[in-house]
Scaffold this motif. Structure first.
Motif, PDB file in Angstrom:
ATOM      1  N   LYS A   6     -61.294 -44.426-128.629  1.00  0.00           N
ATOM      2  CA  LYS A   6     -60.894 -44.255-127.229  1.00  0.00           C
ATOM      3  C   LYS A   6     -59.489 -43.624-127.130  1.00  0.00           C
ATOM      4  N   GLN A 113     -53.674 -47.010-121.385  1.00  0.00           N
ATOM      5  CA  GLN A 113     -54.993 -46.854-120.757  1.00  0.00           C
ATOM      6  C   GLN A 113     -55.251 -45.360-120.588  1.00  0.00           C
ATOM      7  N   GLN A 115     -56.346 -41.810-119.362  1.00  0.00           N
ATOM      8  CA  GLN A 115     -56.802 -41.126-118.148  1.00  0.00           C
ATOM      9  C   GLN A 115     -56.366 -39.674-118.278  1.00  0.00           C
ATOM     10  N   THR A 116     -56.667 -38.865-117.255  1.00  0.00           N
ATOM     11  CA  THR A 116     -56.304 -37.448-117.373  1.00  0.00           C
ATOM     12  C   THR A 116     -54.816 -37.329-117.703  1.00  0.00           C
ATOM     13  N   ARG A 118     -53.293 -38.659-120.110  1.00  0.00           N
ATOM     14  CA  ARG A 118     -52.734 -39.810-120.851  1.00  0.00           C
ATOM     15  C   ARG A 118     -53.700 -40.201-121.956  1.00  0.00           C
ATOM     16  N   GLN A 276     -49.809 -38.734-113.657  1.00  0.00           N
ATOM     17  CA  GLN A 276     -49.091 -38.279-114.867  1.00  0.00           C
ATOM     18  C   GLN A 276     -48.226 -37.074-114.496  1.00  0.00           C
TER      19      GLN A 276
END
Ligand code: AMP
Length: 413
Positions: A6, A113, A115-116, A118, A276
């Motif tokens: 992940k 966590q 995400q786009t 990150r 971000q």
């Protein structure tokens, strides 16, 4: 099915090209400013990062990839470059080399966590100048970032925010004022910030929690506590940015998430990547090397996130000069001989060395974005000429080998 971890990513084709393109722009700019390319290990003793980033930082508390090796040493995959560069500076005793201008890029690891924009494994380009305290160094580093932004065509998508955190003395005075302000709102602070209030109150200004943000709006500003020396230093940085027409916004709330900064801090931000919003940033860290046990040595640096730059740039420019050779009939070996000759002459060639139909080869040539194709059949071999097709506009011409080389040597200059 086998899964990737992940927050990690596999790069192929266009994405890898875009990645390589951004790295090459960054390296090119580093050379324009005579920075040396350097590499340090991707893991270090864990203690390095907890000392550099501070025990109360999110990175150390929640995000480090740490593990015990077979010798029971606690090691950590690097979450940032600056700590490793300072460690390398001290352990290689590089004091005679200052001023040192260093460029690096590579992977970093933070358990966040995903995400786009990150990731858990991400990449940065990183620049550091070790051994000088001078506002012209601060502005040079910022100009380097601005030049990269321009070279990538992002000047309308990214803006520069800048602030000064002043000297230790300014920060101590400010810290007291901030603590007394926050004490009055303690019960409404997030749990994390209640802890920070004891350990590192200035970091509360960076909090992402909505309830903290409401309180912080009215907090006193560090900027108002700067000593006159710090203020003069900051003004010289700004004057120099003005001299070179680098546009900036002074953001008096910008503190950056780390303990080691002093004086100039800056961030390049965008409003195109949602939460971000930071594309990169950095600052001065004059006390860090001394605090790690090295001789006191001022320094400054910045890092930019390659994945976030990739999201903004979107596509690599098509600048390829790739020639696909398409053998017609029974001419694969002749094509292979020609391919080797061209490669010896520094011309990139796409040719599958196994039998395939010309139509299939053309499709692949398109996929690899070959700029030209050479068709090699009996006629061309007999006449010693080259049948060259421009893949962009479809035009074809029959030319001598000499003419072909002349055209391609010019292109690759
Ligand atoms: P920092 O060291 O946190 O100041 O980060 C510098 C830059 O690295 C940020 O502005 C981002 O562009 C990038 N960055 C930091 N963390 C991540 C992450 N988890 N995933 C992708 N990019 C990141």
């Amino acid at each position: 099915m086998l899964q990737k971890v992940k927050g990690t990513k596999d790069y192929f084709f266009k994405e890898q090209e875009l990645f390589d393109y951004i790295a090459s722009v960054a390296k090119n700019v580093s050379e324009l400013y005579s920075y040396s390319h350097c590499s340090t290990p991707i893991f270090e003793f864990s203690q390095l990062f907890s000392r550099v980033l501070g025990d109360s930082s999110d990175v150390v508390n929640k995000e480090m990839y740490s593990f015990l090796d077979r010798n029971n040493e606690s090691l950590t995959l690097r979450p940032e470059f600056t700590a490793s560069i300072c460690r390398a500076f001290i352990s290689n005793s590089m004091y005679q080399e200052v001023p040192l201008r260093l460029f690096s890029y590579g992977p970093l690891f933070r358990y966040e966590q995903p995400q786009t924009g990150r990731m858990r494994q991400f990449h940065q380009i990183n620049y550091e100048v070790v051994g000088v305290r001078n506002p012209l160094v601060d502005s040079e580093l910022i100009k380097i970032f601005a030049m990269i932004v321009r070279a990538l065509g992002l000047e309308d998508k990214v803006c520069l925010e800048i602030n000064s955190l002043g000297c230790q003395e300014s920060r101590t005075k400010y810290r007291n004022a901030l603590v007394s302000f926050l004490q009055d709102h303690k019960e409404n602070l997030s749990e994390d910030s209640k802890v920070r209030l004891e350990k590192n109150p200035i970091r509360i200004l960076d909090s992402k929690s909505e309830q903290d943000k409401k309180i912080i709006v009215d907090a006193p500003l560090l900027f108002e506590y700067l000593s006159s020396e710090s203020m003069d230093y900051f003004n010289l940085v700004l004057e120099d940015l003005d001299r070179f027409d680098v546009k900036y916004n002074i953001n008096k709330k910008l503190v950056r998430g780390l303990d080691y900064y002093c004086d100039t801090v800056f961030e390049f931000t965008t409003d195109l990547l949602g939460a971000q919003n930071a594309v990169g940033g950095g600052g001065r860290y004059d006390n860090l090397i001394g605090s790690l046990g090295g001789k006191p040595t001022p320094a400054m640096g910045f890092a930019a996130g390659m994945e976030r730059l990739m999201l903004l740039v979107k596509e690599p420019p098509v600048t390829k000069n790739l020639v696909a050779i398409i053998p017609i009939g029974n001419n694969l070996n002749n094509a292979r001989i020609l391919a080797e000759e061209l490669r010896e002459n520094n011309i990139a060639v796409y040719l599958e060395p196994q039998e395939a139909a010309p139509g299939k080869r053309m499709k692949k040539a398109d996929k690899f974005e070959a700029s030209h194709a050479i068709f090699l059949g009996e006629d061309e071999i007999g006449s010693g000429k080259i049948k060259l097709r421009n893949m962009k506009n479809g035009s074809e011409k029959l030319i001598s080998k000499e003419e072909f080389y002349n055209e391609f040597r010019r292109k690759s200059q």
